[in-house]
Design an enzyme around this catalytic site. Structure first.
Site, PDB file in Angstrom:
ATOM      1  N   GLU A  45      10.174   1.559  10.541  1.00 23.32           N
ATOM      2  CA  GLU A  45      11.203   2.569  10.236  1.00 23.32           C
ATOM      3  C   GLU A  45      10.494   3.903  10.309  1.00 23.32           C
ATOM      4  OE1 GLU A  45      12.976   5.405   8.676  1.00 23.32           O
ATOM      5  OE2 GLU A  45      12.740   4.399   6.727  1.00 23.32           O
ATOM      6  N   LYS A  71       0.839  -1.199   0.000  1.00 24.69           N
ATOM      7  CA  LYS A  71       0.000   0.000   0.000  1.00 24.69           C
ATOM      8  C   LYS A  71       0.869   1.241   0.000  1.00 24.69           C
ATOM      9  CE  LYS A  71      -1.934   2.719   2.902  1.00 24.69           C
ATOM     10  NZ  LYS A  71      -2.016   3.973   2.103  1.00 24.69           N
TER      11      LYS A  71
END
Length: 486
Positions: free
Chosen positions: A254, A180
């Site tokens: 992250e 996505k």
């Protein structure tokens, strides 16, 4: 609208902008503020279908059962196709999120192309199977197997780089991926999807779904997902971790950064300014590991401030399609306003604005632009020194000695990257080992070497991408004990 962009995509994108938009995402040019395309938006049903297809590919399809060499060969074919369409990809990224075309060609597309090949090189030497002598005398076979269905969610700032760092190691590991992209940058992901179709991966191995945060939330909380790999803000990362925890889904995050560049007293101001310009302001400062806190010796602060201001004032800000442009616009009106608010805040907090400001740059009349802005005389307690701005705003903070410099660098909720600048490399390495970050550069910003692990500590997340560790994250380790023959 630039009509030729439509040639890069198939029926998944509607480039006409005519008629009823339905469930679509409108793509706005950051340069003009005008729509350039719209793409079909997914809903929960499409997410469910993509996860089901990925689940079927893992449970019944050939992909996870191939020899690693066959998967490596498939990814190398993708790298070849990608290399042939780099120019198209760079133009799409520049158009959708405003990266200067030269930066798009070099970093937004060139770096991912290189990393595809680098990951294949790593996979060829990876210990997929090994035999160990067990303590009790029998052999133990250690086997690496795919984690399963991966949800990969990426932001808009470095879309192809971030996609490749997740997608390629997952594919090499034998996983199926539901990708996505961010709603601000859907076009490059659709072009990549066309390339994947061209190389003929089995059904369900890669699906691309477009959507907003609600679509992403449905995906990361899906019971059919085995691992979530997410890049984004720290606030969003917490929400992702909480949603995945309900299913005990593995997660790698992250997240944000507020990285410090420690300038030692033997550093050259011109060299520092040149390095900081690249490591701090590329992509208009919209990079998570940008060096945005410039920590300088108080006795030489003005020298470094002057050198930085000269560099920043010389930057060409304008049309990202122009090869002469150094800094393009920010990705959206919302991001532009966010950065402007921080510039106003810096002045209210008492920092001295050396250059820049909240107005549009000279010669720019439209678009989501912000002047490259430098604050001096700042304090590490100020919000402009503590919060991730994600724009071309740098803050200079003075220190008395090395211990205070390290303390300032470590006095942050984040721990993604950092750097030290010095004429003495050994001295710089000692500083690097004291700073609490996942990555660090000596006399450079962190280089994102594909053979080295990348990731953060503290609010910058957990898990690693790139390097052998980047493959590890998509694999389970199974031990098989074999009884000794009598």
């Amino acid at each position: 609208m630039d009509q030729h962009l439509g040639e890069y995509l198939g029926v998944e994108a509607d480039w006409s902008l005519d008629g009823d938009p339905g469930d679509t995402i409108e793509v706005i040019s950051p340069h003009t503020g005008q729509p350039i395309a719209r793409v079909v938006a997914a809903g929960p049903a499409e997410v469910d279908a993509a996860v089901a297809a990925a689940r079927a590919a893992i449970d019944h399809g050939p992909w996870p059962r191939l020899d690693p060499a066959e998967r490596i060969a498939a990814v190398r074919r993708l790298a070849e196709v990608y290399a042939g369409r780099r120019g198209e990809m760079a133009q799409l990224i520049s158009a959708e999120m405003g990266a200067p075309i030269t930066f798009a060609q070099r970093a937004q597309v060139g770096l991912p192309a290189m990393m595809m090949s680098a990951f294949c090189d790593l996979a060829e030497t990876y210990p997929w199977r090994e035999v160990r002598s067990g303590f009790f005398g029998s052999d133990v076979r250690v086997v690496k197997q795919q984690v399963g269905v991966v949800a990969a969610v990426v932001p808009w700032n470095m879309p192809q780089f971030l996609i490749v760092t997740k997608l390629v190691p997952a594919l090499l590991a034998g996983c199926a991926v539901v990708l996505k992209p961010a709603p601000e940058s859907p076009l490059d992901a659709l072009l990549l999807s066309d390339m994947i179709k061209e190389i003929g991966l089995p059904d369900g191995v890669v699906s691309v779904i477009q959507g907003d945060a609600t679509v992403g939330a449905h995906l990361v909380g899906h019971a059919g997902v085995d691992k979530v790999s997410f890049t984004g803000s720290s606030a969003a990362g917490r929400a992702v971790a909480a949603a995945a925890a309900a299913n005990l889904t593995k997660v790698s995050l992250e997240l944000g950064g507020k990285s410090a560049a420690i300038i030692l007293d033997d550093a050259d101001p011109a060299t520092v300014a040149a390095g900081v310009r690249s490591a701090s302001l590329s992509n208009s400062g919209q990079i998570c590991n940008a060096l945005t806190r410039i920590v300088v010796p108080a006795s030489r602060e003005q020298e470094f401030v002057d050198a930085l201001a000269d560099r920043m004032n010389a930057l060409v800000v304008g049309d990202p399609a122009d090869a002469a442009t150094d800094l393009g616009p920010l990705v959206s009106r919302r991001q532009q306003q966010r950065v402007r608010d921080y510039i106003d805040l810096g002045r209210q907090e008492g920092a001295r604005m050396v250059c820049g400001g909240a107005d549009l740059p000279d010669g720019v009349d439209t678009g989501w632009y912000v002047r490259p802005t430098l604050f001096a005389g700042a304090d590490n307690s100020m919000r402009i020194a503590r919060e991730e701005i994600f724009g071309p705003v740098l803050t200079v903070i003075g220190y008395r000695d090395e211990d205070e410099a390290v303390a300032i660098a470590n006095d942050s909720d984040y721990g993604l990257a950092g750097s030290v600048w010095t004429a003495d490399t050994d001295r710089g390495i000692k500083i690097a080992e004291r700073v609490q970050t996942g990555t660090f550069g000596v006399n450079q910003g962190y280089t994102m070497d594909p053979f080295a692990p990348f990731g953060g500590v503290k609010d910058s997340g957990y898990g690693r991408e790139l390097g052998r560790e980047g493959l590890d994250g998509y694999l389970e380790t199974k031990s098989i004990a074999v009884a000794a023959t009598r």
